[in-house]
Design a protein around this motif. Structure first.
Motif, PDB file in Angstrom:
ATOM      1  N   THR A  64      43.826  45.402  36.466  1.00  0.00           N
ATOM      2  CA  THR A  64      44.794  45.691  37.531  1.00  0.00           C
ATOM      3  C   THR A  64      45.378  47.093  37.394  1.00  0.00           C
ATOM      4  O   THR A  64      45.748  47.707  38.400  1.00  0.00           O
ATOM      5  N   THR A  65      45.463  47.612  36.171  1.00  0.00           N
ATOM      6  CA  THR A  65      45.967  48.978  35.976  1.00  0.00           C
ATOM      7  C   THR A  65      45.042  49.987  36.644  1.00  0.00           C
ATOM      8  O   THR A  65      45.492  50.941  37.301  1.00  0.00           O
ATOM      9  N   ALA A  66      43.749  49.751  36.503  1.00  0.00           N
ATOM     10  CA  ALA A  66      42.780  50.640  37.145  1.00  0.00           C
ATOM     11  C   ALA A  66      42.869  50.518  38.671  1.00  0.00           C
ATOM     12  O   ALA A  66      42.804  51.523  39.387  1.00  0.00           O
ATOM     13  N   GLN A  67      43.011  49.302  39.170  1.00  0.00           N
ATOM     14  CA  GLN A  67      43.115  49.109  40.618  1.00  0.00           C
ATOM     15  C   GLN A  67      44.338  49.813  41.189  1.00  0.00           C
ATOM     16  O   GLN A  67      44.275  50.452  42.242  1.00  0.00           O
ATOM     17  N   ARG A  68      45.466  49.738  40.489  1.00  0.00           N
ATOM     18  CA  ARG A  68      46.668  50.430  40.940  1.00  0.00           C
ATOM     19  C   ARG A  68      46.475  51.943  40.919  1.00  0.00           C
ATOM     20  O   ARG A  68      46.936  52.657  41.806  1.00  0.00           O
TER      21      ARG A  68
END
Length: 233
Positions: free
Chosen positions: A142-146
């Protein structure tokens, strides 16, 4: 064009040394000895210096694989300059087209054509620049998606009032990302990565516009662009 200027632009001579060469009787124009620096020469004139036929060098367009530890400056400061890696005549006329910081590697364009350089670097033209960054900490889940969404929307960098233009972030693996930007703010890629709480360990530029770094060029090697490549900008 004045003859002394023609000599300076077609040889390693300065204007002063060109005038001295004329006075020493080293220059012929169309087979005749010529000593007048103010003599105007035409494109079809045959000019020789010490028996060698001269021609104007013309504009030059160069692709350099910039290695780490090289500066993109006009004056040498703390590190070797990018133009010092080029074995060409009149290298003092050449300027990096935009800049890579001293630790960044990859594609660097160099030219003495100011208008062409402006087309490459001007924010109005939004020339895409693609980098691969190695990160200090993994970027995944999710960090990469954000992060991908934040880059696409634009990031407000520290000390600036306007957000960056939309950029494309692609995660190649947890520690490597490919980033495409369309402007050239100061240390932009490193600052954008810092803005999402990470740090760039290594940075490499792959391409500028439609021009990609030649795989055959090792760090420190260079080649001249062909006419088709020059016309891309």
């Amino acid at each position: 064009m004045r003859l002394d200027r023609f000599l300076a632009e077609s040889t390693e001579l300065t204007r002063g040394l060109a005038k001295r060469a004329l006075l020493r009787g080293e220059v012929n124009v169309n087979g005749q000895l010529e000593k007048k620096a103010a003599r105007h020469v035409q494109p079809n004139d045959d000019v020789t210096w010490l028996g060698e036929t001269l021609a104007l060098i013309g504009n030059r367009y160069i692709m350099l694989h910039k290695p780490q530890g090289v500066e993109c400056t006009s004056r040498r400061e703390f590190y070797p300059r990018a133009v010092d890696l080029l074995d060409v005549a009149k290298s003092e006329r050449l300027q990096p087209v935009g800049r890579l910081d001293v630790d960044t590697t990859g594609l660097l364009l160099i030219s003495d054509d100011g208008q062409w350089s402006h087309r490459v670097t001007s924010p109005r033209h939004q020339c895409a620049k693609v980098y691969v960054a190695t990160l200090a900490r993994p970027l995944e889940g999710t960090t990469a998606q954000r992060a991908v969404r934040a880059f696409a929307e634009g990031i407000r960098l520290e000390g600036e009032t306007s957000a960056t233009r939309p950029a494309e972030l692609e995660c190649l693996d947890p520690f490597r990302v490919r980033l495409t930007i369309h402007e050239g703010r100061y240390h932009q890629v490193r600052r954008m990565i810092a803005a999402i709480g990470n740090h760039v360990e290594a940075l490499h530029r792959q391409s500028v516009g439609e021009l990609t770094l030649d795989d055959a060029l090792a760090p420190g090697e260079w080649r001249e662009l062909d006419a088709g490549e020059v016309a891309l900008f």
